[in-house]
Motif scaffolding. Structure first.
Motif, short mmCIF file in Angstrom:
data_model
loop_
_atom_site.label_atom_id
_atom_site.label_comp_id
_atom_site.label_asym_id
_atom_site.label_seq_id
_atom_site.Cartn_x
_atom_site.Cartn_y
_atom_site.Cartn_z
N TYR A 68 -6.93 11.71 11.16
CA TYR A 68 -5.76 11.20 10.46
C TYR A 68 -5.68 9.68 10.56
CZ TYR A 68 -0.81 10.48 9.28
OH TYR A 68 0.36 10.05 8.73
N GLN A 69 -5.85 9.16 11.77
CA GLN A 69 -5.79 7.71 11.97
C GLN A 69 -6.95 6.99 11.28
OE1 GLN A 69 -5.06 7.02 16.24
NE2 GLN A 69 -3.72 8.82 16.15
N ASN A 70 -8.09 7.66 11.23
CA ASN A 70 -9.23 7.11 10.50
C ASN A 70 -8.89 6.95 9.02
OD1 ASN A 70 -11.83 6.50 9.56
ND2 ASN A 70 -12.77 7.80 11.10
N ILE A 71 -8.21 7.96 8.47
CA ILE A 71 -7.82 7.90 7.06
C ILE A 71 -6.78 6.79 6.84
CG2 ILE A 71 -6.61 9.14 5.22
CD1 ILE A 71 -9.51 10.04 5.70
N LEU A 72 -5.84 6.66 7.77
CA LEU A 72 -4.84 5.59 7.65
C LEU A 72 -5.50 4.22 7.63
CD1 LEU A 72 -2.01 6.85 10.05
CD2 LEU A 72 -2.01 6.87 7.55
N PHE A 73 -6.53 4.08 8.46
CA PHE A 73 -7.22 2.80 8.48
C PHE A 73 -7.98 2.58 7.17
CE2 PHE A 73 -9.92 -0.65 9.52
CZ PHE A 73 -9.31 -1.31 10.55
N GLY A 74 -8.59 3.64 6.65
CA GLY A 74 -9.26 3.52 5.36
C GLY A 74 -8.30 3.09 4.26
N LEU A 75 -7.09 3.66 4.26
CA LEU A 75 -6.08 3.27 3.27
C LEU A 75 -5.69 1.80 3.43
CD1 LEU A 75 -3.82 6.45 3.46
CD2 LEU A 75 -5.01 5.63 1.41
N ALA A 76 -5.42 1.39 4.67
CA ALA A 76 -5.03 0.00 4.92
C ALA A 76 -6.14 -0.95 4.48
CB ALA A 76 -4.71 -0.19 6.40
N ASP A 77 -7.38 -0.58 4.80
CA ASP A 77 -8.52 -1.45 4.49
C ASP A 77 -8.74 -1.56 2.97
OD1 ASP A 77 -10.37 -3.06 5.93
OD2 ASP A 77 -11.98 -1.77 5.20
N CYS A 78 -8.57 -0.45 2.27
CA CYS A 78 -8.71 -0.49 0.80
C CYS A 78 -7.63 -1.37 0.18
CB CYS A 78 -8.64 0.92 0.23
SG CYS A 78 -10.17 1.86 0.36
N TYR A 79 -6.40 -1.17 0.61
CA TYR A 79 -5.33 -1.99 0.06
C TYR A 79 -5.54 -3.48 0.37
CZ TYR A 79 -2.47 1.95 -1.47
OH TYR A 79 -2.01 3.05 -2.13
N LYS A 80 -6.10 -3.75 1.53
CA LYS A 80 -6.41 -5.15 1.88
C LYS A 80 -7.46 -5.71 0.93
CE LYS A 80 -8.03 -8.03 5.67
NZ LYS A 80 -9.24 -8.47 4.94
N SER A 81 -8.50 -4.93 0.64
CA SER A 81 -9.55 -5.38 -0.29
C SER A 81 -8.98 -5.60 -1.69
CB SER A 81 -10.68 -4.34 -0.35
OG SER A 81 -11.32 -4.21 0.89
N LEU A 82 -7.97 -4.80 -2.05
CA LEU A 82 -7.34 -4.92 -3.36
C LEU A 82 -6.22 -5.95 -3.39
CD1 LEU A 82 -7.21 -1.10 -4.20
CD2 LEU A 82 -8.73 -2.81 -5.22
N LYS A 83 -6.04 -6.67 -2.28
CA LYS A 83 -5.03 -7.74 -2.17
C LYS A 83 -3.60 -7.21 -2.31
CE LYS A 83 -8.41 -10.64 -1.84
NZ LYS A 83 -8.81 -11.17 -0.50
#
Length: 572
Positions: free
Chosen positions: A193-208
């Protein structure tokens, strides 16, 4: 930002005994499948014997006409080739798939597809890898919904990290997020679950999308705190610091990153230490503090030279260093960082399919090449024979004067370290004994400090590792974390975490330290070993080469094995 993505090689999602429940054991030549399997792993390190046992397993499966057993037999062969002969491993994985795809098994053929995809990714065959991931998810969807979402996560990581398809990766992460929210996401599923949360945060960061990045960073930090996952607490805090840099809140970013950096260094999370230095450099750049920006970008470069790996996210610091040294007319430094940058650019062009989508705006390669040649010619013109002569003279004086003192101090240090090994009763050793390591590990478990793994599982793994050490299984030359995990009936993620958190080291360091400790003992109790060559000793103690043995020995005890043997001979 680089995070704790799951190990894409999924040998060890499989429990080695899960197939035993598929049918009643049928005897052949008085050997059961269990016995053959156990003999296979008992002979780890002996390729010929293991291959022979795998063939016995296959012959029995052929006679019994059991497709799932045939799949298991080919799987035993495949893992023998996984590291050194990936193409051959793929061929056997194809056989695993052939004999298991019509069975409703919980893991086969899904895991075989996943492992094949991982091997293809390492060959940079992205399209083929994705096709195999898709086949894996189709198979898992029919028999194992949990594993289906594990595969979905692998696909998201590949799309985000390797292909640059961030928006597609984001959709996959969102799908996985919805699934894990229906599970015990603060229990057995907390790590996923936390891995997925990090993936979401990281994607949104890449998308500014900084607001969404902050939302998932805060949610992830909260969940990591509740489940006492200290590693992810650090990573979510670091990711938010990086997000604040992008938002130009430089002081806030510096405060966040400075808090987590010492802890990341302590747990030896090298890639995120590098990320910390990079974002510190970016923050100081934003504040106009050139000196500190340069200091941190230089640290990024130093870590790259040690690790030999860097991702596109962290390379813009080189353009800053090149411009900085150009501005202060330091041609040597300017040439140094241009050369490094061009080497990195070449590697990234090979390894990242999406590099053309994230254009390196700082410099184009032809421009860099021309500037590099100009700098080389300029430096050559400045160099004169007298300069060389003076330099050589100065170096000779310094070398002659300092060499004697250096050798004297080095011998004193070596002798002190030797005494600490041979006479531990009178000299305090720098390394805890194994029983102390175990005591500390058990105290951590009791205190609830293990993150993401049930305490009972950690206890069991530590007990199995104790037997593993006692049996000397670490001496097997071709040992890998995949093989050990299979032997201990666990998976690589659990095994790696237990070793990291309870032994305080990586799997490779753990194995090498065990081998070196064994070498220390045997060299003292078996004098005949001292007459062996370094290569012979390396073979004796499980290393592939004399160089790797000497390097591991020096890393642990800070003396060379040749010196240790020479001093032992003097004592006798």
């Amino acid at each position: 930002m680089t995070y704790l993505q799951p190990i894409k090689t999924v040998f060890l999602v499989l429990f080695p005994l899960f197939l035993w429940s598929q049918s009643t054991i049928i005897k052949q030549s008085s050997l059961s499948y269990d016995t053959i399997n156990n003999n296979y792993f008992k002979d780890e390190g002996n390729y010929q014997k293991q291959l022979a046992w795998a063939n016995v397993y296959l012959e029995k499966a052929q006679k019994d006409k059991k497709s799932i057993r045939k799949a298991r037999g080919y799987y035993l062969v495949a893992i023998l080739y996984y590291t050194d002969k990936p193409l051959k491993a793929i061929q056997y994985l194809d056989s695993v798939i052939k004999y298991s795809k019509n069975n409703s098994n919980k893991f086969f053929p899904a895991a075989a597809y996943c492992e094949k995809a991982d091997l293809l990714l390492k060959q940079r065959k992205f399209d083929e890898a994705l096709r195999n991931f898709n086949l894996a998810e189709q198979a898992a969807l029919k028999t194992n919904i949990d594993y289906y979402y594990v595969v979905r996560n692998y696909i998201a990581i590949t799309k985000s990290e390797d292909l640059g398809e961030v928006e597609e990766a984001l959709k996959l992460y969102q799908e996985c997020f919805k699934y894990y929210r229906t599970k015990e996401y603060r229990g057995d599923y907390s790590w996923d679950y936390q891995n997925i949360l990090f993936g979401l945060a990281d994607c949104y960061k890449s998308l500014k999308n900084s607001d969404s990045t902050t939302f998932y960073n805060k949610l992830g930090y909260k969940e990591a705190s509740i489940t006492k996952n200290k590693v992810y607490q650090l990573l979510f805090a670091l990711n938010e610091g990086a997000n604040q840099v992008d938002k130009k809140n430089y002081s806030v970013a510096l405060d966040s990153i400075h808090k987590v950096l010492p802890e990341l260094i302590k747990i030896k999370n090298e890639i995120n230490v590098l990320a910390s230095y990079y974002y510190l450099g970016k923050a100081y750049t934003g504040l106009g503090n050139k000196s500190k920006a340069v200091q941190n970008f230089i640290k990024v470069d130093s870590m790259y030279k040690i690790r030999k790996r860097i991702t596109p996210e962290f390379i813009s610091g080189y353009s800053y260093l090149i411009d900085y040294y150009k501005h202060i007319d330091d041609k040597e430094k300017q040439l140094q960082y241009i050369t490094t940058f061009m080497g990195i650019d070449s590697v990234l062009q090979r390894n990242y399919k999406h590099l053309n989508k994230i254009l390196l705006k700082e410099y184009d390669t032809p421009h860099l090449f021309a500037e590099k040649e100009n700098l080389i010619q300029s430096l050559k013109k400045k160099q004169s024979t007298s300069d060389v002569g003076i330099l050589v003279l100065v170096l000779l004086v310094i070398t002659i004067g300092g060499f004697g003192g250096y050798q004297y101090n080095l011998k004193k240090q070596y002798r002190k370290r030797f005494d600490a090994i041979v006479f531990p009763a009178t000299i305090e050793r720098t390394n805890n004994p194994k029983n102390e390591d175990t005591k500390i590990a058990l105290e951590k478990i009791t205190a609830g400090e293990q993150s993401g793994i049930p305490i009972e599982t950690v206890h069991q793994l530590l007990e199995k590792l104790a037997l593993f050490e006692k049996d000397g299984a670490f001496l097997e030359k071709t040992i890998t974390i995949q093989k050990v995990a299979i032997k201990l009936n666990t998976n690589t993620k659990y095994l790696s975490k237990v070793i990291n958190e309870n032994k305080g080291k990586t799997f490779v360091s753990y194995i090498n330290d065990l081998r070196v400790e064994y070498a220390i003992t045997q060299l003292q109790v078996q004098p005949k070993l001292r007459n062996f060559t370094m290569q012979a000793l390396a073979n004796e103690f499980g290393f592939n080469s004399a160089e790797s043995f000497s390097s591991a020995f020096y890393k642990k005890y800070k003396i060379k094995p040749t010196y240790f043997i020479k001093e032992l001979e003097i004592l006798k």
